[in-house]
Design a protein around this motif. Structure first.
Motif, PDB file in Angstrom:
ATOM      1  N   ALA A 141     120.990 -15.622  46.588  1.00  0.00           N
ATOM      2  CA  ALA A 141     121.685 -14.232  46.493  1.00  0.00           C
ATOM      3  C   ALA A 141     123.061 -14.695  45.649  1.00  0.00           C
ATOM      4  N   ALA A 142     123.782 -15.731  46.191  1.00  0.00           N
ATOM      5  CA  ALA A 142     124.910 -16.562  45.768  1.00  0.00           C
ATOM      6  C   ALA A 142     124.882 -16.773  44.248  1.00  0.00           C
ATOM      7  N   ALA A 143     123.844 -17.223  43.769  1.00  0.00           N
ATOM      8  CA  ALA A 143     123.594 -17.143  42.366  1.00  0.00           C
ATOM      9  C   ALA A 143     123.721 -15.875  41.542  1.00  0.00           C
ATOM     10  N   ALA A 197     121.014  -5.663  48.100  1.00  0.00           N
ATOM     11  CA  ALA A 197     120.962  -5.928  46.644  1.00  0.00           C
ATOM     12  C   ALA A 197     122.420  -5.467  46.101  1.00  0.00           C
ATOM     13  N   ALA A 198     122.978  -4.494  46.819  1.00  0.00           N
ATOM     14  CA  ALA A 198     124.033  -3.636  45.992  1.00  0.00           C
ATOM     15  C   ALA A 198     125.178  -4.658  46.304  1.00  0.00           C
ATOM     16  N   VAL A 199     125.332  -5.443  47.592  1.00  0.00           N
ATOM     17  CA  VAL A 199     126.489  -6.412  47.792  1.00  0.00           C
ATOM     18  C   VAL A 199     126.584  -7.388  46.857  1.00  0.00           C
ATOM     19  N   VAL A 200     125.542  -7.777  46.154  1.00  0.00           N
ATOM     20  CA  VAL A 200     125.574  -8.774  45.047  1.00  0.00           C
ATOM     21  C   VAL A 200     125.624  -8.158  43.689  1.00  0.00           C
ATOM     22  N   VAL A 254     122.875 -23.997  40.442  1.00  0.00           N
ATOM     23  CA  VAL A 254     123.815 -22.939  40.060  1.00  0.00           C
ATOM     24  C   VAL A 254     125.131 -23.103  41.077  1.00  0.00           C
ATOM     25  N   ASP A 255     126.235 -23.303  40.820  1.00  0.00           N
ATOM     26  CA  ASP A 255     127.469 -23.246  41.635  1.00  0.00           C
ATOM     27  C   ASP A 255     127.538 -22.033  42.579  1.00  0.00           C
ATOM     28  N   ALA A 256     127.087 -22.259  44.036  1.00  0.00           N
ATOM     29  CA  ALA A 256     127.114 -21.323  45.057  1.00  0.00           C
ATOM     30  C   ALA A 256     128.370 -20.816  45.218  1.00  0.00           C
ATOM     31  N   THR A 257     129.584 -21.520  44.992  1.00  0.00           N
ATOM     32  CA  THR A 257     130.904 -21.283  45.889  1.00  0.00           C
ATOM     33  C   THR A 257     131.413 -19.675  45.533  1.00  0.00           C
ATOM     34  N   PRO A 258     131.408 -19.322  44.120  1.00  0.00           N
ATOM     35  CA  PRO A 258     132.056 -17.841  43.877  1.00  0.00           C
ATOM     36  C   PRO A 258     131.108 -16.981  44.603  1.00  0.00           C
ATOM     37  N   GLY A 259     129.781 -17.156  44.973  1.00  0.00           N
ATOM     38  CA  GLY A 259     129.193 -15.900  45.592  1.00  0.00           C
ATOM     39  C   GLY A 259     128.754 -16.085  46.842  1.00  0.00           C
ATOM     40  N   LEU A 260     128.983 -17.195  47.641  1.00  0.00           N
ATOM     41  CA  LEU A 260     128.554 -17.625  49.005  1.00  0.00           C
ATOM     42  C   LEU A 260     128.977 -16.500  49.956  1.00  0.00           C
ATOM     43  N   ARG A 296     129.596 -13.291  49.531  1.00  0.00           N
ATOM     44  CA  ARG A 296     128.746 -12.202  49.260  1.00  0.00           C
ATOM     45  C   ARG A 296     127.118 -12.573  49.507  1.00  0.00           C
ATOM     46  N   ALA A 297     126.660 -13.578  49.480  1.00  0.00           N
ATOM     47  CA  ALA A 297     125.354 -13.856  49.871  1.00  0.00           C
ATOM     48  C   ALA A 297     125.323 -13.735  51.120  1.00  0.00           C
ATOM     49  N   VAL A 298     126.210 -14.143  52.089  1.00  0.00           N
ATOM     50  CA  VAL A 298     125.998 -14.047  53.462  1.00  0.00           C
ATOM     51  C   VAL A 298     126.049 -12.718  54.110  1.00  0.00           C
ATOM     52  N   ALA A 299     126.941 -11.812  53.311  1.00  0.00           N
ATOM     53  CA  ALA A 299     126.994 -10.168  53.504  1.00  0.00           C
ATOM     54  C   ALA A 299     125.667  -9.527  53.243  1.00  0.00           C
ATOM     55  N   SER A 300     125.057 -10.109  52.135  1.00  0.00           N
ATOM     56  CA  SER A 300     123.902  -9.456  51.458  1.00  0.00           C
ATOM     57  C   SER A 300     122.941  -9.699  52.517  1.00  0.00           C
ATOM     58  N   LEU A 301     122.549 -10.847  53.071  1.00  0.00           N
ATOM     59  CA  LEU A 301     121.774 -11.200  54.029  1.00  0.00           C
ATOM     60  C   LEU A 301     121.906 -10.685  55.298  1.00  0.00           C
ATOM     61  N   LEU A 302     123.157 -10.269  55.862  1.00  0.00           N
ATOM     62  CA  LEU A 302     123.487  -9.551  56.923  1.00  0.00           C
ATOM     63  C   LEU A 302     122.932  -8.209  56.857  1.00  0.00           C
ATOM     64  N   GLU A 303     122.877  -7.534  55.657  1.00  0.00           N
ATOM     65  CA  GLU A 303     122.317  -6.288  55.534  1.00  0.00           C
ATOM     66  C   GLU A 303     120.903  -6.141  56.117  1.00  0.00           C
ATOM     67  N   HIS A 304     120.198  -7.224  56.132  1.00  0.00           N
ATOM     68  CA  HIS A 304     118.888  -7.243  56.981  1.00  0.00           C
ATOM     69  C   HIS A 304     118.840  -7.462  58.309  1.00  0.00           C
ATOM     70  N   ARG A 305     119.971  -6.875  58.885  1.00  0.00           N
ATOM     71  CA  ARG A 305     120.136  -7.070  60.542  1.00  0.00           C
ATOM     72  C   ARG A 305     119.119  -6.725  61.384  1.00  0.00           C
ATOM     73  N   THR A 306     118.408  -5.642  61.062  1.00  0.00           N
ATOM     74  CA  THR A 306     117.366  -5.469  61.884  1.00  0.00           C
ATOM     75  C   THR A 306     116.076  -6.481  61.973  1.00  0.00           C
ATOM     76  N   TYR A 307     116.039  -6.974  60.701  1.00  0.00           N
ATOM     77  CA  TYR A 307     115.115  -8.321  60.677  1.00  0.00           C
ATOM     78  C   TYR A 307     115.505  -9.376  61.103  1.00  0.00           C
TER      79      TYR A 307
END
Length: 247
Positions: free
Chosen positions: A34-36, A79-82, A187-193, A195-206
């Protein structure tokens, strides 16, 4: 000490406009790349998601009829987060996805619909490296995606797709496999990292069933750790690694 040239990850080609990510389950892309994707959508590139299943067999305490819709909602939110607004589901059964012509046909149809230059999938190999065994769904979907990139361009394979108005698309230039134990590019992960964390956190129930850790701590540690590990072969820059198959 610097990496030997053969160990270095090359920059993933960036002369493309449209990408299609095809994976087995909700959370696969958030755990994988997701960071990419966040960096790509920031740059104005189009990325769409296609998932083989709704992840309905993924939570032991929720029966599939309740779990599937919940995981679909979490996936759309992640998906929307990224910056991804197009999320499609093929409705193969979670946990028993079968590699074969039916799966290849569904993925080839998606490639023809979206007409990407870059196709992304998840590790199709038996293990994650060493003795950590991969799941049958990941193997089936990853392998079928690699094959469907070719199927999509051949009008005589799945001719019914042409009858449905899905003309062949031979414009896939690369298939990039996230999570591969044999990466070639990054791919450089720095700019999106973040948001990648926030995107994964949307799967909170899982995530709450996956780990006893605080979900935010788990998500950040998991993604940061993998980015740093890939960065050791990418000039020290935290990265998302891919095994790239040119076409």
């Amino acid at each position: 000490m610097t990496d030997a040239p053969s160990d270095r990850l090359l920059p993933l080609p960036d002369d493309w406009r449209r990408a299609l990510a095809v994976v087995a389950h909700p959370d696969d892309l958030e755990h994988g790349c997701a960071a990419a994707i966040a960096a790509w959508t920031d740059a104005g590139r189009e990325v769409a998601y296609v998932l083989a299943t709704r992840g309905e067999a993924g939570i032991d305490t929720l029966e599939p009829a309740r779990c599937g819709p919940l995981r679909e909602r979490e996936q759309r939110a992640g998906a929307a987060v990224v910056g991804v607004s197009v999320v499609e589901f093929l409705d193969h059964r979670d946990g028993v996805v079968e590699y074969g012509t039916a799966l290849r046909r569904d993925i080839a149809a998606a490639i023809r619909r979206h007409r990407p230059e870059l196709v992304i999938t998840l590790n199709h190999r038996d293990t994650w490296g060493g003795t950590v065994w991969n799941t049958p769904d990941h193997v089936a979907v990853g392998r079928a995606t690699l094959d469907a990139a070719g199927d999509a361009g051949n009008r005589w394979i799945f001719p019914d797709l042409v009858e449905q108005g899905l003309e062949p698309w031979d414009g896939v230039r690369w298939v990039a496999v996230a999570g591969s134990p044999q990466p070639t590019h990054a791919v450089d992960a720095t700019p999106g990292l973040d948001r990648a964390v926030a995107s994964l956190l949307e799967h909170r129930t899982y995530l709450e069933t996956l780990t006893a850790q605080d979900p935010e701590t788990y998500a950040r540690d998991f993604l940061t750790g993998h980015a740093r590990a890939a960065g050791e072969r990418f000039g020290g820059t935290p990265a998302v690694a891919f095994e790239v198959f040119p076409r």
